[in-house]
Design a protein around this motif. Sequence first.
Motif, PDB file in Angstrom:
ATOM      1  N   ILE A  77     -12.384   5.001 -34.144  1.00 30.26           N
ATOM      2  CA  ILE A  77     -11.694   4.179 -34.967  1.00 30.26           C
ATOM      3  C   ILE A  77     -10.715   4.816 -35.961  1.00 30.26           C
ATOM      4  CG2 ILE A  77     -11.738   2.035 -36.618  1.00 30.26           C
ATOM      5  CD1 ILE A  77     -14.377   1.317 -34.851  1.00 30.26           C
ATOM      6  N   TYR A  78      -9.600   4.813 -36.146  1.00 32.04           N
ATOM      7  CA  TYR A  78      -8.600   5.310 -36.980  1.00 32.04           C
ATOM      8  C   TYR A  78      -8.266   4.421 -38.216  1.00 32.04           C
ATOM      9  CZ  TYR A  78      -8.658   9.418 -34.074  1.00 32.04           C
ATOM     10  OH  TYR A  78      -8.746  10.345 -33.206  1.00 32.04           O
ATOM     11  N   LEU A  79      -8.228   4.625 -39.493  1.00 32.02           N
ATOM     12  CA  LEU A  79      -7.887   3.733 -40.517  1.00 32.02           C
ATOM     13  C   LEU A  79      -6.560   4.373 -41.205  1.00 32.02           C
ATOM     14  CD1 LEU A  79     -11.290   3.137 -42.190  1.00 32.02           C
ATOM     15  CD2 LEU A  79     -10.016   1.549 -40.662  1.00 32.02           C
ATOM     16  N   ASN A  80      -5.733   3.351 -41.645  1.00 41.32           N
ATOM     17  CA  ASN A  80      -4.322   3.735 -42.270  1.00 41.32           C
ATOM     18  C   ASN A  80      -4.807   3.212 -43.715  1.00 41.32           C
ATOM     19  OD1 ASN A  80      -3.852   0.943 -42.135  1.00 41.32           O
ATOM     20  ND2 ASN A  80      -2.284   1.342 -40.738  1.00 41.32           N
ATOM     21  N   LEU A  81      -3.761   3.361 -44.566  1.00 41.35           N
ATOM     22  CA  LEU A  81      -4.112   2.988 -45.899  1.00 41.35           C
ATOM     23  C   LEU A  81      -4.429   1.582 -46.307  1.00 41.35           C
ATOM     24  CD1 LEU A  81      -4.512   4.113 -49.040  1.00 41.35           C
ATOM     25  CD2 LEU A  81      -1.993   3.766 -49.153  1.00 41.35           C
ATOM     26  N   LYS A  82      -3.826   0.814 -45.487  1.00 37.95           N
ATOM     27  CA  LYS A  82      -3.937  -0.613 -45.507  1.00 37.95           C
ATOM     28  C   LYS A  82      -5.228  -1.262 -44.974  1.00 37.95           C
ATOM     29  CE  LYS A  82       0.752  -1.877 -44.736  1.00 37.95           C
ATOM     30  NZ  LYS A  82       2.012  -2.453 -43.868  1.00 37.95           N
ATOM     31  N   LYS A  83      -5.733  -0.593 -43.890  1.00 34.86           N
ATOM     32  CA  LYS A  83      -7.019  -1.001 -43.500  1.00 34.86           C
ATOM     33  C   LYS A  83      -8.233  -0.413 -44.210  1.00 34.86           C
ATOM     34  CE  LYS A  83      -5.612  -1.109 -38.716  1.00 34.86           C
ATOM     35  NZ  LYS A  83      -5.818  -0.275 -37.185  1.00 34.86           N
ATOM     36  N   MET A  84      -7.961   0.589 -44.950  1.00 32.46           N
ATOM     37  CA  MET A  84      -9.043   1.280 -46.030  1.00 32.46           C
ATOM     38  C   MET A  84      -9.260   0.349 -46.937  1.00 32.46           C
ATOM     39  SD  MET A  84      -8.653   5.195 -46.288  1.00 32.46           S
ATOM     40  CE  MET A  84      -6.932   5.643 -46.062  1.00 32.46           C
ATOM     41  N   LYS A  85      -8.630  -0.492 -47.443  1.00 30.61           N
ATOM     42  CA  LYS A  85      -8.898  -1.282 -48.547  1.00 30.61           C
ATOM     43  C   LYS A  85      -9.878  -2.533 -48.298  1.00 30.61           C
ATOM     44  CE  LYS A  85      -4.396  -0.433 -50.759  1.00 30.61           C
ATOM     45  NZ  LYS A  85      -3.220  -0.886 -51.313  1.00 30.61           N
ATOM     46  N   ASN A  89     -15.010  -1.496 -50.536  1.00 28.67           N
ATOM     47  CA  ASN A  89     -16.107  -2.209 -51.408  1.00 28.67           C
ATOM     48  C   ASN A  89     -17.308  -1.894 -50.998  1.00 28.67           C
ATOM     49  OD1 ASN A  89     -14.387  -3.545 -52.950  1.00 28.67           O
ATOM     50  ND2 ASN A  89     -14.024  -5.226 -51.747  1.00 28.67           N
ATOM     51  N   LEU A  90     -17.418  -1.176 -49.660  1.00 29.23           N
ATOM     52  CA  LEU A  90     -18.718  -0.794 -49.169  1.00 29.23           C
ATOM     53  C   LEU A  90     -19.463   0.223 -49.851  1.00 29.23           C
ATOM     54  CD1 LEU A  90     -18.183  -1.039 -45.477  1.00 29.23           C
ATOM     55  CD2 LEU A  90     -19.218  -2.699 -46.729  1.00 29.23           C
ATOM     56  N   GLY A  91     -20.601   0.537 -49.865  1.00 26.46           N
ATOM     57  CA  GLY A  91     -21.288   1.668 -50.370  1.00 26.46           C
ATOM     58  C   GLY A  91     -20.706   3.089 -50.212  1.00 26.46           C
ATOM     59  N   LEU A  92     -21.165   4.060 -49.293  1.00 27.84           N
ATOM     60  CA  LEU A  92     -20.460   5.113 -49.189  1.00 27.84           C
ATOM     61  C   LEU A  92     -19.943   5.217 -47.691  1.00 27.84           C
ATOM     62  CD1 LEU A  92     -20.201   8.312 -49.731  1.00 27.84           C
ATOM     63  CD2 LEU A  92     -22.510   8.533 -48.517  1.00 27.84           C
ATOM     64  N   THR A  93     -18.723   5.096 -47.740  1.00 28.49           N
ATOM     65  CA  THR A  93     -18.177   5.268 -46.351  1.00 28.49           C
ATOM     66  C   THR A  93     -17.171   6.557 -46.080  1.00 28.49           C
ATOM     67  OG1 THR A  93     -17.681   2.650 -46.464  1.00 28.49           O
ATOM     68  CG2 THR A  93     -16.129   3.957 -44.884  1.00 28.49           C
ATOM     69  N   LEU A  94     -17.463   7.220 -44.973  1.00 26.15           N
ATOM     70  CA  LEU A  94     -16.735   8.523 -44.780  1.00 26.15           C
ATOM     71  C   LEU A  94     -15.735   8.662 -43.769  1.00 26.15           C
ATOM     72  CD1 LEU A  94     -19.954  11.032 -44.977  1.00 26.15           C
ATOM     73  CD2 LEU A  94     -18.380  10.561 -46.715  1.00 26.15           C
ATOM     74  N   LEU A  95     -14.868   9.300 -43.964  1.00 26.08           N
ATOM     75  CA  LEU A  95     -13.775   9.522 -43.046  1.00 26.08           C
ATOM     76  C   LEU A  95     -13.459  11.001 -42.678  1.00 26.08           C
ATOM     77  CD1 LEU A  95     -11.021   7.153 -44.650  1.00 26.08           C
ATOM     78  CD2 LEU A  95     -12.143   6.681 -42.699  1.00 26.08           C
ATOM     79  N   SER A  96     -13.145  11.205 -41.602  1.00 28.13           N
ATOM     80  CA  SER A  96     -12.640  12.545 -41.166  1.00 28.13           C
ATOM     81  C   SER A  96     -11.245  12.564 -41.175  1.00 28.13           C
ATOM     82  CB  SER A  96     -13.344  12.857 -39.622  1.00 28.13           C
ATOM     83  OG  SER A  96     -12.905  13.984 -39.432  1.00 28.13           O
ATOM     84  N   THR A  97     -10.845  13.458 -42.120  1.00 26.43           N
ATOM     85  CA  THR A  97      -9.340  13.469 -42.377  1.00 26.43           C
ATOM     86  C   THR A  97      -8.664  14.854 -41.855  1.00 26.43           C
ATOM     87  OG1 THR A  97      -9.539  14.242 -44.391  1.00 26.43           O
ATOM     88  CG2 THR A  97      -9.430  11.922 -44.270  1.00 26.43           C
ATOM     89  N   ILE A 104     -14.178   7.177 -48.886  1.00 26.19           N
ATOM     90  CA  ILE A 104     -12.937   6.350 -48.792  1.00 26.19           C
ATOM     91  C   ILE A 104     -12.368   6.214 -50.075  1.00 26.19           C
ATOM     92  CG2 ILE A 104     -14.046   4.297 -49.222  1.00 26.19           C
ATOM     93  CD1 ILE A 104     -12.553   3.497 -46.601  1.00 26.19           C
ATOM     94  N   LYS A 105     -12.962   6.483 -51.230  1.00 30.32           N
ATOM     95  CA  LYS A 105     -12.363   6.545 -52.429  1.00 30.32           C
ATOM     96  C   LYS A 105     -11.460   7.571 -52.653  1.00 30.32           C
ATOM     97  CE  LYS A 105     -16.212   3.819 -54.127  1.00 30.32           C
ATOM     98  NZ  LYS A 105     -17.461   3.827 -54.949  1.00 30.32           N
ATOM     99  N   LYS A 106     -11.838   8.632 -52.113  1.00 30.82           N
ATOM    100  CA  LYS A 106     -10.967   9.875 -52.425  1.00 30.82           C
ATOM    101  C   LYS A 106      -9.815   9.646 -51.559  1.00 30.82           C
ATOM    102  CE  LYS A 106     -14.476  13.211 -53.833  1.00 30.82           C
ATOM    103  NZ  LYS A 106     -15.222  14.243 -53.428  1.00 30.82           N
ATOM    104  N   CYS A 107     -10.009   9.132 -50.230  1.00 29.50           N
ATOM    105  CA  CYS A 107      -8.687   8.980 -49.212  1.00 29.50           C
ATOM    106  C   CYS A 107      -7.780   8.124 -49.870  1.00 29.50           C
ATOM    107  CB  CYS A 107      -9.453   8.411 -48.062  1.00 29.50           C
ATOM    108  SG  CYS A 107     -10.233   9.641 -47.214  1.00 29.50           S
ATOM    109  N   ILE A 108      -8.054   6.993 -50.509  1.00 28.83           N
ATOM    110  CA  ILE A 108      -7.351   5.935 -51.036  1.00 28.83           C
ATOM    111  C   ILE A 108      -6.370   6.454 -52.179  1.00 28.83           C
ATOM    112  CG2 ILE A 108      -7.177   3.800 -52.427  1.00 28.83           C
ATOM    113  CD1 ILE A 108      -9.538   2.921 -50.884  1.00 28.83           C
ATOM    114  N   ILE A 112      -4.412   9.044 -47.730  1.00 31.88           N
ATOM    115  CA  ILE A 112      -4.519   9.862 -46.390  1.00 31.88           C
ATOM    116  C   ILE A 112      -5.647   8.979 -45.579  1.00 31.88           C
ATOM    117  CG2 ILE A 112      -5.518  12.058 -45.362  1.00 31.88           C
ATOM    118  CD1 ILE A 112      -5.238  13.408 -47.950  1.00 31.88           C
ATOM    119  N   GLY A 113      -5.189   8.617 -44.453  1.00 33.73           N
ATOM    120  CA  GLY A 113      -5.834   7.978 -43.527  1.00 33.73           C
ATOM    121  C   GLY A 113      -6.628   8.859 -42.622  1.00 33.73           C
TER     122      GLY A 113
END
Length: 121
Positions: A77-85, A89-97, A104-108, A112-113
């Motif tokens: 499942i891939y996320l872009n900037l709109k979907k990341m928002k 609000n969740l605790g710790l969410t990790l993305l592979s960029t 997710i906070k650093k990605c915003i 970067i998606g």
Amino acid sequence: MKIYYSNINKIINSYNSGKKFCICKYNKYSLIIFGFFCENKIINNYFIFFIKEKIYIFVLINKIFFLKFYTKPSKPIYLNLKKMKHFSNLGLTLLSTNIGILDIKKCIKLEIGGKLIFSVL
């Protein structure tokens, strides 16, 4: 199944069975994820050790309330900037960029998606 998925499952199963430690297979992605876990106080610490020319990671578990895998190895499942928002609000969410594994906070901040891995609440 990828090694870091099985390592995270080992940690959750160890915690649910009442153990305060877990022994996992070595993987560089697991070390990055365990680093995020240490920063957010999900695990106390982790150590690397060798047994008969194999590398293992010894993990001291603190508390895990709930962990949700969103991406499976067969269905990313891939996320872009709109979907990341929606997930911010969740605790710790990790993305592979393309930079590496980031929360997710650093990605915003970097705009970067990436591929959604999991969330810890």
